[in-house]
Scaffold this motif. Structure first.
Motif, PDB file in Angstrom:
ATOM      1  N   THR A 169      23.797  15.307  -5.586  1.00 56.59           N
ATOM      2  CA  THR A 169      24.482  14.670  -4.512  1.00 56.59           C
ATOM      3  C   THR A 169      23.463  13.839  -3.474  1.00 56.59           C
ATOM      4  OG1 THR A 169      25.980  16.492  -4.420  1.00 56.59           O
ATOM      5  CG2 THR A 169      25.702  15.551  -2.090  1.00 56.59           C
ATOM      6  N   LYS A 170      23.911  12.852  -3.177  1.00 60.83           N
ATOM      7  CA  LYS A 170      22.960  11.773  -2.326  1.00 60.83           C
ATOM      8  C   LYS A 170      23.465  11.698  -0.997  1.00 60.83           C
ATOM      9  CE  LYS A 170      20.446  11.606  -5.884  1.00 60.83           C
ATOM     10  NZ  LYS A 170      19.177  12.181  -5.863  1.00 60.83           N
ATOM     11  N   ALA A 171      22.667  11.248  -0.056  1.00 60.27           N
ATOM     12  CA  ALA A 171      22.924  10.916   1.229  1.00 60.27           C
ATOM     13  C   ALA A 171      23.360   9.342   1.313  1.00 60.27           C
ATOM     14  CB  ALA A 171      22.005  11.134   2.352  1.00 60.27           C
ATOM     15  N   TRP A 172      24.700   8.969   1.440  1.00 61.38           N
ATOM     16  CA  TRP A 172      24.887   7.455   1.515  1.00 61.38           C
ATOM     17  C   TRP A 172      23.819   6.654   2.506  1.00 61.38           C
ATOM     18  CZ3 TRP A 172      28.453   5.270   5.449  1.00 61.38           C
ATOM     19  CH2 TRP A 172      28.795   4.105   5.127  1.00 61.38           C
ATOM     20  N   GLY A 173      23.694   5.595   1.971  1.00 62.31           N
ATOM     21  CA  GLY A 173      22.940   4.461   2.979  1.00 62.31           C
ATOM     22  C   GLY A 173      21.427   5.036   3.346  1.00 62.31           C
ATOM     23  N   TYR A 174      21.174   6.239   2.884  1.00 63.61           N
ATOM     24  CA  TYR A 174      19.813   6.486   2.741  1.00 63.61           C
ATOM     25  C   TYR A 174      19.297   6.643   1.537  1.00 63.61           C
ATOM     26  CZ  TYR A 174      15.980   9.775   3.880  1.00 63.61           C
ATOM     27  OH  TYR A 174      14.619  10.378   3.936  1.00 63.61           O
ATOM     28  N   GLU A 175      19.890   7.499   0.478  1.00 66.29           N
ATOM     29  CA  GLU A 175      19.409   7.955  -0.778  1.00 66.29           C
ATOM     30  C   GLU A 175      20.308   7.127  -1.904  1.00 66.29           C
ATOM     31  OE1 GLU A 175      18.189  12.476  -1.176  1.00 66.29           O
ATOM     32  OE2 GLU A 175      20.273  12.016  -0.424  1.00 66.29           O
ATOM     33  N   THR A 176      21.287   6.274  -1.373  1.00 68.52           N
ATOM     34  CA  THR A 176      22.015   5.285  -1.822  1.00 68.52           C
ATOM     35  C   THR A 176      21.621   3.645  -1.207  1.00 68.52           C
ATOM     36  OG1 THR A 176      24.121   5.241  -0.969  1.00 68.52           O
ATOM     37  CG2 THR A 176      23.697   6.770  -2.687  1.00 68.52           C
ATOM     38  N   ASN A 177      22.341   2.759  -2.013  1.00 66.21           N
ATOM     39  CA  ASN A 177      22.173   1.531  -1.289  1.00 66.21           C
ATOM     40  C   ASN A 177      23.677   1.186  -0.488  1.00 66.21           C
ATOM     41  OD1 ASN A 177      21.107  -1.102  -0.444  1.00 66.21           O
ATOM     42  ND2 ASN A 177      19.972  -1.182  -2.273  1.00 66.21           N
ATOM     43  N   PHE A 178      23.719   0.051   0.019  1.00 67.98           N
ATOM     44  CA  PHE A 178      25.001  -0.487   0.664  1.00 67.98           C
ATOM     45  C   PHE A 178      25.848   0.363   1.681  1.00 67.98           C
ATOM     46  CE2 PHE A 178      24.901  -1.313  -4.203  1.00 67.98           C
ATOM     47  CZ  PHE A 178      24.424  -2.492  -4.342  1.00 67.98           C
ATOM     48  N   GLY A 179      24.702   0.687   2.532  1.00 69.69           N
ATOM     49  CA  GLY A 179      25.084   1.571   3.756  1.00 69.69           C
ATOM     50  C   GLY A 179      26.091   1.033   4.734  1.00 69.69           C
ATOM     51  N   GLY A 180      26.110   1.756   5.799  1.00 72.30           N
ATOM     52  CA  GLY A 180      27.129   1.437   6.882  1.00 72.30           C
ATOM     53  C   GLY A 180      26.769   0.109   7.903  1.00 72.30           C
ATOM     54  N   LEU A 181      25.414  -0.018   7.917  1.00 71.48           N
ATOM     55  CA  LEU A 181      24.832  -1.048   9.006  1.00 71.48           C
ATOM     56  C   LEU A 181      24.829  -2.357   8.419  1.00 71.48           C
ATOM     57  CD1 LEU A 181      22.145   1.238  10.226  1.00 71.48           C
ATOM     58  CD2 LEU A 181      23.732   0.087  11.669  1.00 71.48           C
ATOM     59  N   ALA A 182      26.015  -2.770   8.048  1.00 70.81           N
ATOM     60  CA  ALA A 182      26.477  -4.255   7.300  1.00 70.81           C
ATOM     61  C   ALA A 182      27.610  -4.738   7.812  1.00 70.81           C
ATOM     62  CB  ALA A 182      26.156  -4.116   6.112  1.00 70.81           C
ATOM     63  N   GLU A 183      28.153  -5.936   7.274  1.00 73.16           N
ATOM     64  CA  GLU A 183      29.464  -6.192   7.695  1.00 73.16           C
ATOM     65  C   GLU A 183      30.607  -5.746   6.610  1.00 73.16           C
ATOM     66  OE1 GLU A 183      28.672 -10.307   9.871  1.00 73.16           O
ATOM     67  OE2 GLU A 183      28.651 -10.482   7.588  1.00 73.16           O
ATOM     68  N   PHE A 184      29.724  -5.512   5.335  1.00 70.50           N
ATOM     69  CA  PHE A 184      30.770  -4.630   4.453  1.00 70.50           C
ATOM     70  C   PHE A 184      30.009  -3.613   3.854  1.00 70.50           C
ATOM     71  CE2 PHE A 184      32.354  -8.956   5.018  1.00 70.50           C
ATOM     72  CZ  PHE A 184      33.853  -9.004   4.790  1.00 70.50           C
ATOM     73  N   CYS A 185      30.592  -2.476   3.308  1.00 66.97           N
ATOM     74  CA  CYS A 185      29.886  -1.644   2.684  1.00 66.97           C
ATOM     75  C   CYS A 185      30.653  -0.981   1.591  1.00 66.97           C
ATOM     76  CB  CYS A 185      29.561  -0.037   3.716  1.00 66.97           C
ATOM     77  SG  CYS A 185      31.293   0.626   4.250  1.00 66.97           S
ATOM     78  N   LEU A 186      29.720  -0.595   0.803  1.00 69.44           N
ATOM     79  CA  LEU A 186      30.483   0.048  -0.948  1.00 69.44           C
ATOM     80  C   LEU A 186      30.538   1.645  -0.601  1.00 69.44           C
ATOM     81  CD1 LEU A 186      31.585  -0.814  -3.492  1.00 69.44           C
ATOM     82  CD2 LEU A 186      29.270  -0.718  -4.247  1.00 69.44           C
ATOM     83  N   VAL A 187      31.479   2.282  -0.922  1.00 72.26           N
ATOM     84  CA  VAL A 187      31.592   3.849  -0.740  1.00 72.26           C
ATOM     85  C   VAL A 187      32.400   4.361  -2.138  1.00 72.26           C
ATOM     86  CG1 VAL A 187      31.442   3.978   1.533  1.00 72.26           C
ATOM     87  CG2 VAL A 187      33.529   3.885   0.448  1.00 72.26           C
ATOM     88  N   LYS A 188      32.130   5.380  -2.449  1.00 74.68           N
ATOM     89  CA  LYS A 188      33.083   6.048  -3.419  1.00 74.68           C
ATOM     90  C   LYS A 188      34.292   6.506  -2.829  1.00 74.68           C
ATOM     91  CE  LYS A 188      30.078   6.940  -6.982  1.00 74.68           C
ATOM     92  NZ  LYS A 188      30.322   6.333  -8.238  1.00 74.68           N
ATOM     93  N   SER A 189      35.348   6.631  -3.620  1.00 77.24           N
ATOM     94  CA  SER A 189      36.705   6.732  -3.009  1.00 77.24           C
ATOM     95  C   SER A 189      36.715   8.036  -2.451  1.00 77.24           C
ATOM     96  CB  SER A 189      38.099   6.692  -4.142  1.00 77.24           C
ATOM     97  OG  SER A 189      37.514   7.564  -5.040  1.00 77.24           O
ATOM     98  N   THR A 190      36.073   9.111  -2.899  1.00 77.10           N
ATOM     99  CA  THR A 190      35.777  10.273  -2.359  1.00 77.10           C
ATOM    100  C   THR A 190      35.271  10.548  -0.951  1.00 77.10           C
ATOM    101  OG1 THR A 190      33.769  10.749  -3.472  1.00 77.10           O
ATOM    102  CG2 THR A 190      35.884  11.697  -4.739  1.00 77.10           C
ATOM    103  N   GLN A 191      34.759   9.318  -0.468  1.00 75.62           N
ATOM    104  CA  GLN A 191      34.138   9.341   0.704  1.00 75.62           C
ATOM    105  C   GLN A 191      35.030   9.023   2.054  1.00 75.62           C
ATOM    106  OE1 GLN A 191      30.427   7.203  -1.114  1.00 75.62           O
ATOM    107  NE2 GLN A 191      29.972   7.701   1.135  1.00 75.62           N
ATOM    108  N   LEU A 192      36.195   8.540   1.364  1.00 75.85           N
ATOM    109  CA  LEU A 192      37.358   8.042   2.304  1.00 75.85           C
ATOM    110  C   LEU A 192      37.822   9.243   3.424  1.00 75.85           C
ATOM    111  CD1 LEU A 192      38.980   5.526   0.374  1.00 75.85           C
ATOM    112  CD2 LEU A 192      36.988   5.102   1.867  1.00 75.85           C
ATOM    113  N   MET A 193      37.778   9.114   4.520  1.00 79.83           N
ATOM    114  CA  MET A 193      38.584   9.665   5.440  1.00 79.83           C
ATOM    115  C   MET A 193      39.303   9.148   6.466  1.00 79.83           C
ATOM    116  SD  MET A 193      35.806  12.744   6.357  1.00 79.83           S
ATOM    117  CE  MET A 193      34.566  11.664   7.092  1.00 79.83           C
ATOM    118  N   LYS A 194      40.466   9.721   7.053  1.00 76.48           N
ATOM    119  CA  LYS A 194      41.172   9.094   7.858  1.00 76.48           C
ATOM    120  C   LYS A 194      40.503   8.621   9.477  1.00 76.48           C
ATOM    121  CE  LYS A 194      44.795  10.997  10.046  1.00 76.48           C
ATOM    122  NZ  LYS A 194      46.056  11.936  10.262  1.00 76.48           N
TER     123      LYS A 194
END
Length: 453
Positions: A169-194
């Motif tokens: 298990t990794k911390a998104w945007g810290y242990e993975t790339n394409f984090g939230g401090l950008a105009e677009f970000c890339l996530v797994k579908s399991t990360q989505l919340m309303k």
């Protein structure tokens, strides 16, 4: 008009349909806050406090990543600054490019993360603009979402017990790339919340990481399992973690005791509803002597101060995230059979404490890191219901985000620092005005109001 500007207009237009999103044309590049692999040794053996992160953080145009079959591309309206962004910029405790390399080797699909630049950020609020072919139909183009920062693999049996105990298990945007401090970000579908629809983009973006972390620490079976009436000592009560911890203690029927470093911060935590406050600066507590040994006299004085506030009772739980400077006091002040739950070490990773006060009084130290998806979902649900409120104090644009990061590193902030990414201004993104009115602007803007005084 550029593709990015068209997307912003679509998001802010209430008449935009899903069909419009299906016909969207995405840009090939975007602006982002990044670190560079070529600079990972720039600071050498320099002490953390001397590291100037304005030299290692860069506002840069980069390529928008390709979307895998189980991934989602988000148009990021707002993000936030967490301490892991500071750790990334100081290359401590390890350069994050080590994490990216390891993540890339764990699965062929992750190879794209191993780049010479690292897009940072573990918070985001925005809109789905592209879906992978295997994303569950619970989600559709145009959905407004916030992001759970836990990236799970489900390849290790341990993940089915608790994904946070799975080393994959990794911390998104810290242990993975394409984090939230950008105009677009890339996530797994399991990360989505309303997205909590009574909040602005920047308010919603400020919550996910810190709220889910506090939920796990205090509420979850993997944390302290707080009960009604528990006395909970909260270090850094006016900071992002501390203020969130106070809210959860109050929601759960506990009694928070906030430790702060100024009268202004004491005023703030009282506005959060925290009745018991220790102004550490006023009391001049110092838990170490000049030679580095434990200052027993100050530990005793601190414990007495806390217990006088709460009718001579002791702390059932200590909410720890500050680390070396306070950990010995946390172990000392917890009651017999009490719990010290820790999620970080912002003042240093090497802790010193008198072990007699741990083993002889059967206290427990609980390590807590982030939150699993179930815990993050429950924390976000409380935000959607208006039970957990933002702790946003100030907001920067993505272009000026380095300034906000420097404030967080130097502990010159209160609450949470927000970042506008695609959102053209503050205050946008509210749909549920009725709930917002019910919760109250005063509760939602406690930190903003104090900052603006």
């Amino acid at each position: 008009m550029s593709e990015t500007k068209k997307i912003i207009e679509m998001i802010e237009n209430d008449n935009t349909t899903q069909k419009d999103y299906e016909n969207i044309k995405l840009p090939s590049s975007m602006n982002a806050l990044v670190t560079l692999k070529e600079e990972e040794n720039i600071f050498g053996e320099m002490e953390t406090e001397d590291k100037d992160i304005s030299k290692t953080l860069h506002y840069k145009e980069v390529t928008i990543p390709e979307v895998g079959d189980d991934e989602v591309l988000i148009a990021v309206m707002a993000s936030g600054v967490n301490h892991n962004t500071v750790w990334s910029a100081t290359f401590e405790p390890l350069p994050t490019f080590n994490f990216l390399s390891h993540y890339a080797k764990s699965n062929p699909k992750n190879k794209k993360h191993n780049l010479t630049y690292h897009i940072l950020g573990s918070d985001a609020a925005g809109v789905i603009v592209k879906l992978g072919t295997k994303v569950h139909d619970n989600w559709k183009l145009g959905d407004r979402v916030v992001i759970c920062p836990a990236v799970t693999s489900n390849t290790n049996p341990q993940s089915y017990k608790d994904s946070m105990s799975d080393p994959n298990t990794k911390a998104w945007g810290y242990e993975t790339n394409f984090g939230g401090l950008a105009e677009f970000c890339l996530v797994k579908s399991t990360q989505l919340m309303k997205k909590p629809e009574h909040l602005t983009w920047e308010e919603a973006a400020s919550l996910s990481l810190v709220s889910s972390t506090a939920y796990r620490m205090l509420v979850s079976q993997h944390g302290a399992e707080m009960k009604q009436g528990d006395n909970v000592l909260v270090w850094g009560g006016a900071g992002g973690m501390g203020a969130m911890g106070i809210q959860y203690v109050l929601n759960g029927g506990g009694r928070p005791i906030a430790v702060v470093s100024s009268e202004k911060k004491a005023e703030l935590v009282k506005k959060l509803g925290c009745e018991y406050v220790v102004n550490r600066a006023k009391k001049n507590f110092n838990f170490f002597k000049e030679d580095g040994s434990i200052n027993k006299r100050h530990l005793i004085a601190f414990k007495s101060t806390v217990e006088r506030l709460i009718d001579k009772e002791s702390a059932d739980i200590v909410f720890e995230h500050t680390g070396r400077e306070t950990f010995g006091a946390s172990v000392f002040v917890a009651k017999s059979g009490g719990k010290i739950v820790t999620c970080g070490s912002t003042t240093g990773y090497e802790h010193t404490f008198d072990n007699r006060y741990l083993w002889m009084y059967v206290k427990s130290i609980i390590g807590s890191h982030g939150a699993n998806i179930y815990e993050a979902y429950n924390a976000n649900r409380l935000s959607c219901l208006g039970k957990i409120n933002p702790i946003l104090s100030e907001v920067y644009t993505l272009e000026n985000s380095i300034e906000g990061c420097i404030k967080v590193k130097n502990n010159q902030h209160i609450g949470k620092v927000g970042i506008l990414c695609l959102s053209p201004k503050e205050g946008l993104g509210i749909k549920d005005h009725e709930l917002r009115q019910k919760v109250g602007e005063d509760k939602i803007n406690i930190f903003r109001n104090l900052k603006n005084k």
